[in-house]
Design an enzyme around this catalytic site. Structure first.
Site, PDB file in Angstrom:
ATOM      1  CD  GLU A  40      24.546   5.681   0.862  1.00 40.56           C
ATOM      2  OE1 GLU A  40      23.913   5.957   1.328  1.00 40.56           O
ATOM      3  OE2 GLU A  40      24.875   4.536   0.787  1.00 40.56           O
ATOM      4  CB  CYS A 197       6.771   3.635  -1.590  1.00 39.80           C
ATOM      5  SG  CYS A 197       6.016   4.389  -0.928  1.00 39.80           S
ATOM      6  CB  CYS A 204      -0.620   1.042  -3.962  1.00 43.38           C
ATOM      7  SG  CYS A 204       0.100   2.846  -3.984  1.00 43.38           S
ATOM      8  CB  CYS A 211       2.288  -2.334  -2.147  1.00 40.44           C
ATOM      9  SG  CYS A 211       3.272  -1.582  -0.792  1.00 40.44           S
ATOM     10  CB  CYS A 217      -0.105   1.911   3.365  1.00 43.69           C
ATOM     11  SG  CYS A 217       0.272   2.852   2.871  1.00 43.69           S
TER      12      CYS A 217
END
Length: 381
Positions: A40, A197, A204, A211, A217
């Site tokens: 991370e 995204c 999209c 999507c 959305c």
């Protein structure tokens, strides 16, 4: 916010991940909190392709939090060299010591306790808790902010506290109800923002993929996908000049350890002058060897050095682009008749063959590794 979307978001996202999510990454599916933590931190400001190469190497050298805590900071910085944002490496080292001293070598599962550790913010704490302990803890990195800002048409700059608070509330509200789903959900959220995204080319606006949230959305329905999330305009990056001293004594080069809180903090670099604003494109040459030594080796006996250092030559100018600034480094080459001793412990002669043991700024590392070995007899003992 739609109750239907709250109830279906995590299920749809997990289903999407089963078909289109990333798989086979070396840190995926690992429930060791140490391994999760390292991945991370490394992924925070480094491209996945780079981490794919460097993460296994780092884990091989420091396989446990105990090994990392016991290592010398120079070892850690040397292994981190080239990944950038070196405060992450310093924080890793401090955090490992904290885990050993305060938690007997075991990472806590509570994200609140995790967040108290050096270098671990709220989102990273949530990721460690979710992946390693299956805690219902939210994450909110840049990719996730973008997903939620678009999905719910959250206006305002994402740097604003009110906007950030709303996004955190959304991240919490959308968590799956079952804790056992947390690892796959968290990974799916990261993958969806990184691969579908995306900032500039979300699926999209194309025609190849559909999507799963196209009908939910708000940004998509109102044709604002590329307008959200809103960001504050960045000022032009400031530009600076500095002089760097490349001193060779045979196969040894003179290195200087940088202050821990400076850029490239804690790394070994070439002695350098203070940075000055770059007001002219033409770089002004240093005014003689004595002046150059005075601004790069402040605490040393300059008169004594002048007897050993010779042959001042203007070398290449190197441009380095940081995230928020640009630096032009003028290299000045010198030779020394011997490896003179210094009163400052932050100055050290290092053999060209041993450079790999030291954490070096990437442009300096490239410069030094390109030096040719000296011929026998070039150094007087």
């Amino acid at each position: 916010m739609s109750k239907t979307l709250i109830n279906t978001f995590s299920k749809k996202l997990i289903t999407w991940h089963g078909v289109s999510g990333r798989s086979g990454l070396p840190w995926q599916g690992n429930q060791d909190p140490y391994a999760v933590w390292v991945s991370e931190i490394m992924l925070q400001q480094t491209q996945v392709a780079t981490v794919l190469e460097r993460y296994p190497r780092f884990m091989k050298r420091f396989p446990t939090v105990k090994k990392l805590a016991a290592a010398d900071i120079d070892e850690v910085l040397a292994e981190w060299a080239g990944l950038g944002y070196y405060s992450r490496a310093r924080n890793l080292h401090v955090c490992a010591k904290q885990v050993m001293q305060e938690f007997s070598g075991k990472f806590p599962s509570d994200p609140i306790l995790l967040e108290r550790l050096k270098g671990i913010g709220r989102s990273t704490a949530g990721a460690i808790a979710a992946f390693a302990f299956r805690e219902r803890a939210a994450i909110l990195d840049a990719n996730v902010k973008r997903i939620f800002a678009r999905l719910f048409a959250v206006e305002g700059a994402i740097q604003d506290k009110a906007v950030n608070d709303r996004l955190w509330q959304l991240a919490t509200d959308l968590l799956p109800s079952q804790s056992e789903n947390m690892p796959v959900y968290t990974q799916a959220l990261m993958d969806f923002g990184a691969t579908w995204c995306t900032a500039r080319k979300p699926v999209c606006i194309g025609i190849e993929k559909k999507c799963p949230f196209a009908k939910d959305c708000q940004a998509n329905l109102s044709d604002q996908v590329l307008a959200l999330p809103q960001k504050t305009l960045k000022a032009k990056s400031p530009e600076f000049d500095c002089d760097m001293l490349l001193v060779r004594a045979g196969n040894f080069v003179l290195l200087q350890k940088r202050p821990s809180k400076a850029i490239w903090g804690g790394l070994w670099s070439l002695p350098e002058s203070p940075w000055r604003p770059r007001t002219e494109r033409a770089h002004k040459s240093a005014q003689g060897l004595k002046a150059l030594l005075s601004i790069t080796l402040l605490e040393e006996n300059i008169s004594g050095l002048l007897k050993s250092f010779k042959g001042l030559k203007q070398g290449n100018q190197i441009k380095h682009i940081f995230t928020h600034r640009r630096l032009w480094m003028q290299i000045w080459e010198l030779s020394s008749s011997n490896t003179v001793e210094f009163s400052n412990s932050n100055l050290k002669w290092v053999s060209l063959s041993q450079l790999g043991r030291y954490g070096l700024p990437q442009p300096v590392k490239v410069l030094l590794l390109g030096l040719s070995p000296a011929r026998d007899g070039d150094l007087k003992n």
